[in-house]
Design a protein around this motif. Structure first.
Motif, PDB file in Angstrom:
ATOM      1  N   GLN A 170       0.938  -1.137   0.187  1.00 53.38           N
ATOM      2  CA  GLN A 170       0.077  -0.136  -0.003  1.00 53.38           C
ATOM      3  C   GLN A 170       0.982   1.384  -0.040  1.00 53.38           C
ATOM      4  O   GLN A 170       0.250   2.389   0.032  1.00 53.38           O
ATOM      5  N   VAL A 171       2.188   1.118  -0.039  1.00 53.24           N
ATOM      6  CA  VAL A 171       3.010   2.187   0.138  1.00 53.24           C
ATOM      7  C   VAL A 171       3.912   2.531  -1.041  1.00 53.24           C
ATOM      8  O   VAL A 171       4.411   1.605  -1.725  1.00 53.24           O
ATOM      9  N   VAL A 172       3.686   3.743  -1.733  1.00 53.71           N
ATOM     10  CA  VAL A 172       4.113   4.058  -2.906  1.00 53.71           C
ATOM     11  C   VAL A 172       5.082   5.041  -2.713  1.00 53.71           C
ATOM     12  O   VAL A 172       4.847   6.256  -2.133  1.00 53.71           O
ATOM     13  N   LEU A 173       6.458   5.007  -3.034  1.00 52.74           N
ATOM     14  CA  LEU A 173       7.445   5.874  -2.969  1.00 52.74           C
ATOM     15  C   LEU A 173       7.533   6.863  -3.888  1.00 52.74           C
ATOM     16  O   LEU A 173       7.032   6.658  -5.032  1.00 52.74           O
ATOM     17  N   THR A 174       7.826   8.536  -3.708  1.00 53.99           N
ATOM     18  CA  THR A 174       7.672   9.384  -4.313  1.00 53.99           C
ATOM     19  C   THR A 174       8.998  10.302  -4.378  1.00 53.99           C
ATOM     20  O   THR A 174       9.793   9.938  -3.378  1.00 53.99           O
ATOM     21  N   GLU A 175       9.084  10.975  -5.268  1.00 53.30           N
ATOM     22  CA  GLU A 175      10.240  12.009  -5.288  1.00 53.30           C
ATOM     23  C   GLU A 175      10.401  12.952  -4.314  1.00 53.30           C
ATOM     24  O   GLU A 175      11.280  13.511  -3.775  1.00 53.30           O
ATOM     25  N   SER A 176       9.037  13.280  -3.434  1.00 56.92           N
ATOM     26  CA  SER A 176       8.935  14.187  -2.503  1.00 56.92           C
ATOM     27  C   SER A 176       7.552  14.182  -1.892  1.00 56.92           C
ATOM     28  O   SER A 176       6.535  13.594  -2.539  1.00 56.92           O
ATOM     29  N   GLY A 177       7.310  14.863  -0.789  1.00 55.56           N
ATOM     30  CA  GLY A 177       5.934  14.914  -0.069  1.00 55.56           C
ATOM     31  C   GLY A 177       5.188  15.743  -1.233  1.00 55.56           C
ATOM     32  O   GLY A 177       3.982  15.468  -1.294  1.00 55.56           O
ATOM     33  N   THR A 178       5.637  16.866  -1.958  1.00 53.18           N
ATOM     34  CA  THR A 178       4.902  17.581  -2.739  1.00 53.18           C
ATOM     35  C   THR A 178       4.567  16.801  -3.966  1.00 53.18           C
ATOM     36  O   THR A 178       3.335  16.673  -4.374  1.00 53.18           O
ATOM     37  N   GLN A 179       5.425  15.778  -4.413  1.00 58.63           N
ATOM     38  CA  GLN A 179       4.746  15.137  -5.686  1.00 58.63           C
ATOM     39  C   GLN A 179       3.968  13.958  -5.201  1.00 58.63           C
ATOM     40  O   GLN A 179       2.869  13.644  -5.772  1.00 58.63           O
ATOM     41  N   ALA A 180       3.989  13.569  -3.728  1.00 61.35           N
ATOM     42  CA  ALA A 180       2.949  12.578  -3.281  1.00 61.35           C
ATOM     43  C   ALA A 180       1.592  13.276  -3.430  1.00 61.35           C
ATOM     44  O   ALA A 180       0.483  12.792  -3.731  1.00 61.35           O
ATOM     45  N   ILE A 181       1.545  14.547  -2.943  1.00 63.64           N
ATOM     46  CA  ILE A 181       0.196  15.198  -2.988  1.00 63.64           C
ATOM     47  C   ILE A 181      -0.364  15.541  -4.398  1.00 63.64           C
ATOM     48  O   ILE A 181      -1.270  15.456  -4.716  1.00 63.64           O
ATOM     49  N   ASP A 182       0.641  16.019  -5.321  1.00 70.43           N
ATOM     50  CA  ASP A 182       0.351  16.043  -6.601  1.00 70.43           C
ATOM     51  C   ASP A 182      -0.187  14.868  -7.472  1.00 70.43           C
ATOM     52  O   ASP A 182      -1.204  15.016  -8.074  1.00 70.43           O
ATOM     53  N   LEU A 183       0.356  13.853  -6.968  1.00 69.60           N
ATOM     54  CA  LEU A 183      -0.338  12.490  -7.562  1.00 69.60           C
ATOM     55  C   LEU A 183      -1.452  12.245  -7.236  1.00 69.60           C
ATOM     56  O   LEU A 183      -2.542  12.031  -8.013  1.00 69.60           O
ATOM     57  N   ILE A 184      -1.848  12.275  -6.012  1.00 71.53           N
ATOM     58  CA  ILE A 184      -3.165  12.352  -5.320  1.00 71.53           C
ATOM     59  C   ILE A 184      -4.196  13.193  -5.987  1.00 71.53           C
ATOM     60  O   ILE A 184      -5.509  12.636  -6.164  1.00 71.53           O
ATOM     61  N   LEU A 185      -3.577  14.416  -6.149  1.00 71.40           N
ATOM     62  CA  LEU A 185      -4.618  15.485  -6.766  1.00 71.40           C
ATOM     63  C   LEU A 185      -4.962  15.163  -8.273  1.00 71.40           C
ATOM     64  O   LEU A 185      -6.062  15.051  -8.668  1.00 71.40           O
ATOM     65  N   ARG A 186      -3.953  14.529  -8.879  1.00 70.81           N
ATOM     66  CA  ARG A 186      -4.157  14.215 -10.411  1.00 70.81           C
ATOM     67  C   ARG A 186      -5.137  12.829 -10.254  1.00 70.81           C
ATOM     68  O   ARG A 186      -5.940  13.004 -11.292  1.00 70.81           O
ATOM     69  N   PHE A 187      -4.897  12.065  -9.328  1.00 70.67           N
ATOM     70  CA  PHE A 187      -5.947  10.962  -9.476  1.00 70.67           C
ATOM     71  C   PHE A 187      -7.516  11.194  -9.044  1.00 70.67           C
ATOM     72  O   PHE A 187      -8.364  10.710  -9.722  1.00 70.67           O
ATOM     73  N   LEU A 188      -7.725  12.141  -7.935  1.00 74.11           N
ATOM     74  CA  LEU A 188      -8.924  12.262  -7.419  1.00 74.11           C
ATOM     75  C   LEU A 188      -9.921  13.326  -8.097  1.00 74.11           C
ATOM     76  O   LEU A 188     -10.840  13.304  -8.185  1.00 74.11           O
ATOM     77  N   LEU A 189      -8.994  14.617  -8.611  1.00 74.47           N
ATOM     78  CA  LEU A 189      -9.846  15.930  -9.020  1.00 74.47           C
ATOM     79  C   LEU A 189      -9.616  16.032 -10.548  1.00 74.47           C
ATOM     80  O   LEU A 189      -8.848  15.729 -11.318  1.00 74.47           O
ATOM     81  N   THR A 190     -10.704  16.860 -10.881  1.00 74.61           N
ATOM     82  CA  THR A 190     -10.686  17.327 -12.254  1.00 74.61           C
ATOM     83  C   THR A 190     -11.058  18.788 -11.990  1.00 74.61           C
ATOM     84  O   THR A 190     -11.575  19.207 -10.994  1.00 74.61           O
ATOM     85  N   ALA A 191     -10.841  19.590 -12.883  1.00 75.34           N
ATOM     86  CA  ALA A 191     -10.860  20.929 -12.677  1.00 75.34           C
ATOM     87  C   ALA A 191     -12.361  21.434 -12.564  1.00 75.34           C
ATOM     88  O   ALA A 191     -13.440  20.753 -12.988  1.00 75.34           O
ATOM     89  N   GLY A 192     -12.552  22.419 -11.596  1.00 71.70           N
ATOM     90  CA  GLY A 192     -13.714  22.807 -11.137  1.00 71.70           C
ATOM     91  C   GLY A 192     -14.337  22.002  -9.641  1.00 71.70           C
ATOM     92  O   GLY A 192     -15.278  22.522  -9.259  1.00 71.70           O
ATOM     93  N   SER A 315      18.036  17.822   0.106  1.00 66.90           N
ATOM     94  CA  SER A 315      18.781  17.822  -1.099  1.00 66.90           C
ATOM     95  C   SER A 315      18.401  16.516  -1.872  1.00 66.90           C
ATOM     96  O   SER A 315      18.191  16.349  -3.084  1.00 66.90           O
ATOM     97  N   LEU A 316      18.218  15.262  -1.211  1.00 63.63           N
ATOM     98  CA  LEU A 316      18.042  14.058  -1.302  1.00 63.63           C
ATOM     99  C   LEU A 316      16.589  13.859  -1.183  1.00 63.63           C
ATOM    100  O   LEU A 316      16.075  13.677  -0.135  1.00 63.63           O
ATOM    101  N   ARG A 317      15.803  13.925  -2.396  1.00 65.94           N
ATOM    102  CA  ARG A 317      14.258  13.996  -2.065  1.00 65.94           C
ATOM    103  C   ARG A 317      13.594  12.940  -2.266  1.00 65.94           C
ATOM    104  O   ARG A 317      13.966  11.723  -3.049  1.00 65.94           O
ATOM    105  N   CYS A 318      12.592  12.336  -1.127  1.00 63.12           N
ATOM    106  CA  CYS A 318      12.213  11.169  -1.024  1.00 63.12           C
ATOM    107  C   CYS A 318      10.803  11.278  -0.184  1.00 63.12           C
ATOM    108  O   CYS A 318      10.981  11.801   0.749  1.00 63.12           O
ATOM    109  N   GLY A 319       9.944  10.973  -0.727  1.00 59.59           N
ATOM    110  CA  GLY A 319       8.555  10.951   0.106  1.00 59.59           C
ATOM    111  C   GLY A 319       7.464   9.596  -0.308  1.00 59.59           C
ATOM    112  O   GLY A 319       8.379   8.801  -0.807  1.00 59.59           O
ATOM    113  N   TYR A 320       6.621   9.559   0.334  1.00 61.54           N
ATOM    114  CA  TYR A 320       5.881   8.485   0.242  1.00 61.54           C
ATOM    115  C   TYR A 320       4.191   8.528   0.413  1.00 61.54           C
ATOM    116  O   TYR A 320       3.886   9.627   1.059  1.00 61.54           O
TER     117      TYR A 320
END
Length: 459
Positions: A170-192, A315-320
């Protein structure tokens, strides 16, 4: 200092902002001239002039006898906020950019991270050496879609200590915490779509949401969490799809979610079909564990995220992301589509540092240093009439009220010219009702020049 906007320009800026955030949808009718005049408190002639200028710019168009409408074509995205009397000092991206600019002469009590010398440098160096001597594929090949298995296993053990029951799958590693949020927003949301944030909240939440062209609604934040009554009213009125918040230590207020508020939020979210992103980036700064929504929810509607830029290295970016089981495959598809392979090298170094025997001692030292810095900063601010909204139990932030008749925006501008970067309240506030507040980072507030500059700049 940016020149003050005229009333016509204020109306134009507000309309453009509502279009950019999809509050006004393409093709939708704008409020009538009379209705807008009543809303803004301006004359009908001012509104008409603003609408006519927007029409000339191609932002809106008129239908004789029917009013003004938003142009069907979508303008190129601008992440810079616009609004009444806006100065870029309250723009989230402006604050971030000023804090990130390299300069040995600039003091940054408004930034959101520890001084470099406070971080786990020796542990990171040991981690780099360990990885360099290890499996060559780690420094030469793409990571697997989920990311480095041993790190995901370690993260599930750390989550279990907070009551969060998650499997490594259930754990997906990402490049950062910001990328983690961005992926979820891309998955859940549409404009509006509509998204709820705390007011105030971490300013980059708002910047990210703007990039996704969604409508953002702020709910007042209290010392115990979001205001429950306002939360209910927002759910009923706006039917949001998502709520984004901090776990443990809230940014910028330093408040801690209470158990009763956590249960209320989850019950309301489940009844409304609301998803939640719980950002736990400050987990290791916590002294006394606070409730986690992901633990109470069982990772059903809550996406739990984190990273290590605040404790190990920026400097070494890693999120999940720890996600509900049924959404992992879709998140992986998005991760591959937008970034292909993850940063296996960063993940391996982070794993080595977190399992280093010195990490626990390092964080204990950080807790002590932050408590000392907090105790030293509070009286220095008090001498200037700057008082905390609350005294946090842990973490680096103080959310402070300025003396009466002082504008945080103006103060930030004046101090910036003297080499001090501050974080004014309205950069964090969706409703822009925090003009008398400032966030201070106690770990970055030791230099006496900060208080000299503040004293000179205050009214």
């Amino acid at each position: 200092m940016k020149q003050q906007l005229t009333r016509i320009e204020m109306v134009m800026a507000d309309v453009k902002e509502k279009i950019a955030t999809v509050t006004y949808m393409p093709g939708s009718r704008l409020p009538s001239v009379r209705a807008a005049a009543n809303s803004y408190g301006f004359s009908p002639s001012t509104i008409m002039e603003a609408y006519e200028r927007l029409q000339i710019e191609g932002v809106i168009y008129s239908r004789p006898g029917a009013g003004f409408y938003v142009a069907e074509s979508i303008a190129p995205l601008s992440l810079t906020e616009s609004g009444h009397n806006l100065d870029r000092t309250i723009d989230p991206l402006w604050v971030s950019r000023q804090s990130l600019e390299p300069s040995n002469n600039v003091l940054k009590p408004g930034c959101g991270w520890l001084p470099p010398e406070w971080l786990f440098e020796e542990g990171m160096r040991r981690g780099l050496r360990h990885v360099a001597r290890g499996d060559a594929t780690v420094i030469s090949e793409y990571a697997t879609p989920l990311g480095l298995p041993p790190l995901r296993q370690l993260l599930t053990r750390r989550m279990a200590g907070l009551g969060i029951d998650a499997q490594p799958s259930q754990v997906v590693l990402t490049e950062s915490g910001t990328q983690a949020i961005d992926l979820i927003l891309r998955f859940l949301l549409t404009a509006g779509d509509t998204v709820v944030v705390d007011d105030p909240c971490y300013f980059n939440f708002r910047a990210l949401l703007r990039a996704h062209r969604v409508k953002v609604i702020g709910v007042p934040y209290t010392p115990n969490g979001p205001d429950a009554e306002a939360f209910v009213a927002t759910l009923n009125k706006h039917k949001p799809r998502l709520y984004i918040t901090n776990a443990a230590i809230h940014n910028p207020t330093g408040a801690t979610l209470s158990p009763s508020t956590a249960y209320q939020v989850l019950q309301l979210a489940q009844a409304a079909g609301l998803y939640i992103i719980e950002d736990d980036i400050f987990a290791d700064f916590e002294v006394k564990p606070a409730p986690r929504l992901a633990a109470l929810d069982g990772l059903s509607r809550v996406f739990y995220i984190g990273s290590f830029s605040k404790t190990l290295s920026a400097s070494l970016r890693c999120g999940y992301i720890a996600a509900p089981n049924e959404w992992v495959e879709s998140l992986l598809d998005l991760k591959v589509a937008t970034g292909f392979g993850g940063d296996q090298l960063a993940a391996a170094v982070v794993l080595s540092a977190l399992t280093d025997s010195g990490y626990r001692k390092h964080m204990n030292t950080i807790h002590t240093r932050l408590a000392r810095a907090r105790n030293q900063t509070l009286p220095k601010l008090a001498k200037l009439g700057i008082v905390p909204w609350l005294i946090p139990q842990a973490g680096m932030f103080l959310w402070c009220r300025l003396p009466d008749n002082n504008s945080a925006t103006q103060l930030a501008n004046n101090c910036l010219s003297q080499g001090v970067v501050l974080a004014p309240g309205n950069a964090f506030s969706q409703s822009k009702n925090a003009e008398n507040f400032m966030r201070f980072n106690v770990a970055q507030a030791a230099d006496a020049r900060i208080y000299e500059v503040l004293a000179d700049a205050l009214n």
